[in-house]
Design a protein around this motif. Structure first.
Motif, PDB file in Angstrom:
ATOM      1  N   UNK A  56       0.872  -1.163   0.000  1.00 32.40           N
ATOM      2  CA  UNK A  56       0.000   0.000   0.000  1.00 32.40           C
ATOM      3  C   UNK A  56       0.915   1.221   0.000  1.00 32.40           C
ATOM      4  N   UNK A  57       0.830   2.039  -1.041  1.00 32.88           N
ATOM      5  CA  UNK A  57       1.707   3.193  -1.204  1.00 32.88           C
ATOM      6  C   UNK A  57       0.954   4.491  -0.901  1.00 32.88           C
ATOM      7  N   UNK A  58       1.672   5.425  -0.276  1.00 36.02           N
ATOM      8  CA  UNK A  58       1.166   6.774  -0.043  1.00 36.02           C
ATOM      9  C   UNK A  58       2.023   7.710  -0.891  1.00 36.02           C
ATOM     10  N   UNK A  59       1.412   8.331  -1.910  1.00 36.35           N
ATOM     11  CA  UNK A  59       2.188   9.095  -2.883  1.00 36.35           C
ATOM     12  C   UNK A  59       1.844  10.571  -2.922  1.00 36.35           C
ATOM     13  N   UNK A  60       2.843  11.354  -3.310  1.00 34.52           N
ATOM     14  CA  UNK A  60       2.687  12.805  -3.444  1.00 34.52           C
ATOM     15  C   UNK A  60       2.985  13.205  -4.881  1.00 34.52           C
ATOM     16  N   UNK A  61       2.049  13.885  -5.530  1.00 32.83           N
ATOM     17  CA  UNK A  61       2.299  14.394  -6.871  1.00 32.83           C
ATOM     18  C   UNK A  61       3.287  15.548  -6.777  1.00 32.83           C
ATOM     19  N   UNK A  62       4.287  15.526  -7.649  1.00 31.30           N
ATOM     20  CA  UNK A  62       5.297  16.580  -7.674  1.00 31.30           C
ATOM     21  C   UNK A  62       4.964  17.604  -8.761  1.00 31.30           C
ATOM     22  N   UNK A  63       5.612  18.744  -8.686  1.00 33.36           N
ATOM     23  CA  UNK A  63       5.347  19.823  -9.628  1.00 33.36           C
ATOM     24  C   UNK A  63       5.612  19.391 -11.068  1.00 33.36           C
ATOM     25  N   UNK A  64       6.605  18.480 -11.255  1.00 35.58           N
ATOM     26  CA  UNK A  64       6.945  18.009 -12.601  1.00 35.58           C
ATOM     27  C   UNK A  64       6.110  16.815 -13.049  1.00 35.58           C
ATOM     28  N   UNK A  65       5.150  16.395 -12.203  1.00 31.03           N
ATOM     29  CA  UNK A  65       4.267  15.286 -12.562  1.00 31.03           C
ATOM     30  C   UNK A  65       4.692  13.931 -12.037  1.00 31.03           C
ATOM     31  N   UNK A  66       5.881  13.857 -11.410  1.00 32.22           N
ATOM     32  CA  UNK A  66       6.328  12.596 -10.815  1.00 32.22           C
ATOM     33  C   UNK A  66       5.493  12.269  -9.585  1.00 32.22           C
ATOM     34  N   UNK A  67       5.616  11.032  -9.127  1.00 33.85           N
ATOM     35  CA  UNK A  67       4.997  10.601  -7.870  1.00 33.85           C
ATOM     36  C   UNK A  67       6.103  10.262  -6.893  1.00 33.85           C
ATOM     37  N   UNK A  68       6.106  10.951  -5.753  1.00 34.08           N
ATOM     38  CA  UNK A  68       7.111  10.732  -4.715  1.00 34.08           C
ATOM     39  C   UNK A  68       6.504   9.921  -3.580  1.00 34.08           C
ATOM     40  N   UNK A  69       7.199   8.864  -3.185  1.00 38.39           N
ATOM     41  CA  UNK A  69       6.834   8.064  -2.009  1.00 38.39           C
ATOM     42  C   UNK A  69       7.825   8.441  -0.913  1.00 38.39           C
ATOM     43  N   UNK A  70       7.339   9.078   0.152  1.00 43.34           N
ATOM     44  CA  UNK A  70       8.286   9.626   1.118  1.00 43.34           C
ATOM     45  C   UNK A  70       7.695   9.658   2.517  1.00 43.34           C
ATOM     46  N   UNK A  71       8.547   9.369   3.507  1.00 44.33           N
ATOM     47  CA  UNK A  71       8.148   9.478   4.904  1.00 44.33           C
ATOM     48  C   UNK A  71       7.987   8.129   5.585  1.00 44.33           C
ATOM     49  N   UNK A  72       7.798   8.138   6.899  1.00 45.61           N
ATOM     50  CA  UNK A  72       7.578   6.896   7.641  1.00 45.61           C
ATOM     51  C   UNK A  72       6.318   6.182   7.153  1.00 45.61           C
ATOM     52  N   UNK A  73       6.375   4.869   7.095  1.00 42.51           N
ATOM     53  CA  UNK A  73       5.215   4.048   6.712  1.00 42.51           C
ATOM     54  C   UNK A  73       4.645   4.438   5.353  1.00 42.51           C
ATOM     55  N   UNK A  74       5.498   4.892   4.433  1.00 42.07           N
ATOM     56  CA  UNK A  74       4.989   5.358   3.131  1.00 42.07           C
ATOM     57  C   UNK A  74       4.741   4.221   2.151  1.00 42.07           C
ATOM     58  N   UNK A  75       5.211   3.016   2.460  1.00 39.53           N
ATOM     59  CA  UNK A  75       4.780   1.822   1.731  1.00 39.53           C
ATOM     60  C   UNK A  75       4.704   0.666   2.725  1.00 39.53           C
ATOM     61  N   UNK A  76       3.524   0.094   2.817  1.00 35.65           N
ATOM     62  CA  UNK A  76       3.249  -0.970   3.786  1.00 35.65           C
ATOM     63  C   UNK A  76       2.960  -2.256   3.025  1.00 35.65           C
ATOM     64  N   UNK A  77       3.699  -3.303   3.351  1.00 34.37           N
ATOM     65  CA  UNK A  77       3.572  -4.546   2.592  1.00 34.37           C
ATOM     66  C   UNK A  77       2.224  -5.211   2.835  1.00 34.37           C
TER      67      UNK A  77
END
Length: 213
Positions: free
Chosen positions: A152-173
């Motif tokens: 389970x991913x928690x993503x942030x859209x970036x200004x250039x259109x990329x998706x950033x996965x960042x921070x504690x618990x940002x991907x949970x198996x």
């Protein structure tokens, strides 16, 4: 029994040569092994202050742009950003940057936002192997995704259109048994996301990988 001095000397010389050969082989092995980088580098944890409670999945879901279930298809290497020039104790100048690991994902389910599911998408994960290869740099309570595993991913859209996965618990198996168990982690995560809490307003962007309207 008759003592044979020549045979005795031959025996001693033979044993000495074998001993010397054994020592030489041992030294060569040690040198070779010392030149091999560690299989599991030490882990350096990033401590940071956040505008939300990173232990709350509700707040994490509220502050990010996308929450989605995806399988990791490919590990696409590490890049280094925000580089600074430093000088070590020997006067050698080096560039040191923050590691960002690149992955290719296959989105299976969208829990927040609508990312494409009919083709694979790239994401960038904040963290990874340091530039000198000596350590693994990650946020506290975080992990790097592994190929062929589902998270389970928690993503942030970036200004250039990329998706950033960042921070504690940002991907949970997630595993199959969790997905089938209505009382397991899968269901708990889904309930938390469905009841998200937006802890603070922030500027938001749109990724290049959203489904067409």
């Amino acid at each position: 029994m008759t003592f044979n001095k020549s045979k005795y000397m031959f025996f001693l010389i033979t044993m000495l040569l074998l001993s010397l050969c054994g020592c030489a082989i041992g030294q060569n092995d040690i040198t070779r092994l010392e030149n091999i980088p560690p299989v599991e580098p030490s882990v350096q944890r990033i401590r940071a202050s956040f505008a939300y409670d990173p232990s709350s999945l509700q707040q994490e879901a509220g502050i990010c742009d996308y929450v989605f279930v995806a399988t990791v298809v490919e590990d696409d290497g590490v890049e280094y950003r925000n580089t600074v020039v430093t000088e070590d104790e020997n006067g050698e100048v080096k560039e040191i940057g923050s590691p960002y690991s690149n992955y290719v994902l296959q989105v299976l389910e969208n829990w927040k936002g609508q990312l494409i599911t009919d083709e694979e998408i790239p994401v960038v994960k904040h963290g990874g192997i340091s530039q000198d290869g000596s350590m693994l740099i990650l946020f506290e309570d975080d992990q790097l995704p592994e190929v062929n595993k589902t998270y389970l991913f928690f993503g942030y859209a970036q200004k250039n259109g990329d998706i950033l996965i960042s921070g504690p618990n940002s991907n949970l198996e997630l595993v199959d048994s969790q997905a089938r168990n209505s009382s397991g982690l899968y269901a708990q995560y889904k309930e938390a996301v469905d009841n998200e809490i937006v802890p603070v307003e922030r500027e938001r962007y749109k990724s290049n990988y959203e489904q067409a309207d």
